[in-house]
Design a protein around this motif. Sequence first.
Motif, PDB file in Angstrom:
ATOM      1  N   THR A 218     -10.978 -11.066   0.235  1.00  0.00           N
ATOM      2  CA  THR A 218     -11.189  -9.706   0.728  1.00  0.00           C
ATOM      3  C   THR A 218     -11.621  -8.777  -0.395  1.00  0.00           C
ATOM      4  O   THR A 218     -12.554  -7.975  -0.243  1.00  0.00           O
ATOM      5  N   TRP A 219     -10.936  -8.864  -1.539  1.00  0.00           N
ATOM      6  CA  TRP A 219     -11.328  -8.041  -2.685  1.00  0.00           C
ATOM      7  C   TRP A 219     -12.776  -8.322  -3.080  1.00  0.00           C
ATOM      8  O   TRP A 219     -13.549  -7.405  -3.360  1.00  0.00           O
ATOM      9  N   ALA A 220     -13.134  -9.595  -3.132  1.00  0.00           N
ATOM     10  CA  ALA A 220     -14.476  -9.952  -3.593  1.00  0.00           C
ATOM     11  C   ALA A 220     -15.557  -9.460  -2.644  1.00  0.00           C
ATOM     12  O   ALA A 220     -16.603  -8.945  -3.083  1.00  0.00           O
ATOM     13  N   ARG A 221     -15.322  -9.592  -1.348  1.00  0.00           N
ATOM     14  CA  ARG A 221     -16.320  -9.115  -0.374  1.00  0.00           C
ATOM     15  C   ARG A 221     -16.491  -7.610  -0.449  1.00  0.00           C
ATOM     16  O   ARG A 221     -17.594  -7.085  -0.294  1.00  0.00           O
ATOM     17  N   SER A 222     -15.405  -6.892  -0.695  1.00  0.00           N
ATOM     18  CA  SER A 222     -15.444  -5.426  -0.705  1.00  0.00           C
ATOM     19  C   SER A 222     -15.958  -4.860  -2.019  1.00  0.00           C
ATOM     20  O   SER A 222     -16.260  -3.666  -2.098  1.00  0.00           O
ATOM     21  N   LEU A 295      -2.898  -5.901 -11.557  1.00  0.00           N
ATOM     22  CA  LEU A 295      -2.791  -5.648 -10.131  1.00  0.00           C
ATOM     23  C   LEU A 295      -2.004  -6.785  -9.502  1.00  0.00           C
ATOM     24  O   LEU A 295      -2.396  -7.946  -9.598  1.00  0.00           O
ATOM     25  N   SER A 296      -0.885  -6.437  -8.862  1.00  0.00           N
ATOM     26  CA  SER A 296      -0.007  -7.449  -8.293  1.00  0.00           C
ATOM     27  C   SER A 296       0.523  -7.012  -6.937  1.00  0.00           C
ATOM     28  O   SER A 296       0.677  -5.805  -6.682  1.00  0.00           O
ATOM     29  N   ARG A 297       0.804  -7.968  -6.098  1.00  0.00           N
ATOM     30  CA  ARG A 297       1.589  -7.678  -4.905  1.00  0.00           C
ATOM     31  C   ARG A 297       2.959  -7.207  -5.363  1.00  0.00           C
ATOM     32  O   ARG A 297       3.549  -7.769  -6.304  1.00  0.00           O
ATOM     33  N   ALA A 298       3.506  -6.173  -4.748  1.00  0.00           N
ATOM     34  CA  ALA A 298       4.835  -5.671  -5.100  1.00  0.00           C
ATOM     35  C   ALA A 298       5.896  -6.686  -4.686  1.00  0.00           C
ATOM     36  O   ALA A 298       5.826  -7.269  -3.604  1.00  0.00           O
ATOM     37  N   VAL A 310       0.122  -0.859 -14.584  1.00  0.00           N
ATOM     38  CA  VAL A 310       0.610  -1.868 -13.635  1.00  0.00           C
ATOM     39  C   VAL A 310       0.517  -1.278 -12.231  1.00  0.00           C
ATOM     40  O   VAL A 310       1.217  -0.310 -11.912  1.00  0.00           O
ATOM     41  N   PHE A 311      -0.342  -1.845 -11.416  1.00  0.00           N
ATOM     42  CA  PHE A 311      -0.592  -1.360 -10.061  1.00  0.00           C
ATOM     43  C   PHE A 311      -0.136  -2.427  -9.059  1.00  0.00           C
ATOM     44  O   PHE A 311      -0.343  -3.624  -9.285  1.00  0.00           O
ATOM     45  N   THR A 312       0.480  -1.972  -7.976  1.00  0.00           N
ATOM     46  CA  THR A 312       0.946  -2.913  -6.967  1.00  0.00           C
ATOM     47  C   THR A 312       0.449  -2.484  -5.591  1.00  0.00           C
ATOM     48  O   THR A 312       0.068  -1.329  -5.372  1.00  0.00           O
ATOM     49  N   VAL A 317       1.168   0.351   0.445  1.00  0.00           N
ATOM     50  CA  VAL A 317       0.062   0.630  -0.475  1.00  0.00           C
ATOM     51  C   VAL A 317      -1.058  -0.364  -0.197  1.00  0.00           C
ATOM     52  O   VAL A 317      -0.854  -1.579  -0.248  1.00  0.00           O
ATOM     53  N   ASP A 318      -2.243   0.150   0.091  1.00  0.00           N
ATOM     54  CA  ASP A 318      -3.385  -0.693   0.434  1.00  0.00           C
ATOM     55  C   ASP A 318      -3.871  -1.466  -0.789  1.00  0.00           C
ATOM     56  O   ASP A 318      -4.011  -0.919  -1.884  1.00  0.00           O
ATOM     57  N   ALA A 319      -4.163  -2.759  -0.612  1.00  0.00           N
ATOM     58  CA  ALA A 319      -4.589  -3.602  -1.719  1.00  0.00           C
ATOM     59  C   ALA A 319      -5.941  -3.179  -2.274  1.00  0.00           C
ATOM     60  O   ALA A 319      -6.174  -3.245  -3.490  1.00  0.00           O
ATOM     61  N   GLY A 320      -6.858  -2.747  -1.397  1.00  0.00           N
ATOM     62  CA  GLY A 320      -8.168  -2.308  -1.861  1.00  0.00           C
ATOM     63  C   GLY A 320      -8.082  -1.052  -2.697  1.00  0.00           C
ATOM     64  O   GLY A 320      -8.733  -0.942  -3.748  1.00  0.00           O
ATOM     65  N   ALA A 321      -7.283  -0.084  -2.259  1.00  0.00           N
ATOM     66  CA  ALA A 321      -7.117   1.151  -3.014  1.00  0.00           C
ATOM     67  C   ALA A 321      -6.443   0.885  -4.355  1.00  0.00           C
ATOM     68  O   ALA A 321      -6.785   1.513  -5.374  1.00  0.00           O
ATOM     69  N   ALA A 322      -5.485  -0.047  -4.368  1.00  0.00           N
ATOM     70  CA  ALA A 322      -4.808  -0.381  -5.621  1.00  0.00           C
ATOM     71  C   ALA A 322      -5.784  -1.008  -6.618  1.00  0.00           C
ATOM     72  O   ALA A 322      -5.732  -0.716  -7.819  1.00  0.00           O
ATOM     73  N   LEU A 323      -6.698  -1.846  -6.122  1.00  0.00           N
ATOM     74  CA  LEU A 323      -7.697  -2.431  -7.011  1.00  0.00           C
ATOM     75  C   LEU A 323      -8.608  -1.342  -7.583  1.00  0.00           C
ATOM     76  O   LEU A 323      -8.939  -1.350  -8.774  1.00  0.00           O
TER      77      LEU A 323
END
Length: 362
Positions: A218-222, A295-298, A310-312, A317-323
């Motif tokens: 998902t991260w890569a496509r976005s 960037l990690s899952r909390a 350190v972002f989670t 918290v949306d994963a895309g926004a955290a990235l």
Amino acid sequence: MTGSTPARPRILFLSHSHAFGPFRVGSHHYARTLAQRGADVVHLSTPISLAHRATGRVSRPDDAAVPRGPRRDADGVTHIIPRTTLPRPYGPFRVANELRRHGIGPEFDAVLIDQPLLWDDTVRGLTPRLVYRPTDLYPDGVKAERQRLIVAAADGVIATSAEVLHGLGPLTVPALVLENGVDAARFAQPSPEVGPRPAVCVYVGALDGRFDWTQLATWARSNPEVRFAIAGPVAEPPVALADNVELLGPIVYDAVPALLHGARVGLLPLSDDPLNAGRSPMKLYEYLSAGLAVLSRATPVIRADEGAGVFTYGEGVDAGAALDRALRHPSPNAAGTQRASAESWHAKTDALERIVWSVPAR
């Protein structure tokens, strides 16, 4: 009663991983640091069985890279990777017998065990101080059964996270948490950097059920302008990946720092596997030491510290926004490097020694 540190302590680590592959685990770093301080250290890891080789779980090249018989490394640690017919805990393998077979006396001032499958009826007799150092959650199965036997016999417990410690249930021996550390000097950038690093996200580690391939895809496509470099042994990813994902395969440990220095964000895309709740991943501090944002899952162990990079995501918290925030964090991440410097293996070993030699001996 408690005792003082022996003049030249003999210490045995019974560990889940050997030191001749692409990964380094906590027992390797503790063994190295203790040996550098003058201890006589033996590191015995999970046997490689004929069944592992026959089924391909251990490849021929990987098997060939592992020494047969004791191997003393440059730091003075003696490594033993047994060969057996059946995998542990099956078959006649016993730790004390394996040590004697190689001419190593089975008497130690302390034994630290983190691999439940290495428990057998000879281990308790090796030492007056047996310390269990659980690194993972074992809710059921043969490891859970062996863990119960270890806890019943141990003189103390040093867990790598509060979740792992909690998973053991009520204890009657001294117990505390000592999270994993980092070899900060190894991962530090050797020369000053000018300007931000390229938009590269990197992951180094195991690619098993604890890794979230769907989130990576998902991260890569976005983010088609971002390159995702994934290092670790994998046969075939379970999901389709965009062209901006590069699967590097396993990377030798000595090459990891250079790989990290070419990236801006270090990824810990943990899956929803319940075992991830208790992990204290060394990669967190290795990424920070190398100047990356993380960037990690909390999880109960990994919490956001955006000032230190350190972002989670998850927990609302949306994963895309955290990235996005991780990619915008100052690069290289000087604040993260400073935070990681306090988590060195030397400091962790100081704490480990205080705990081990304060444990009441039998």
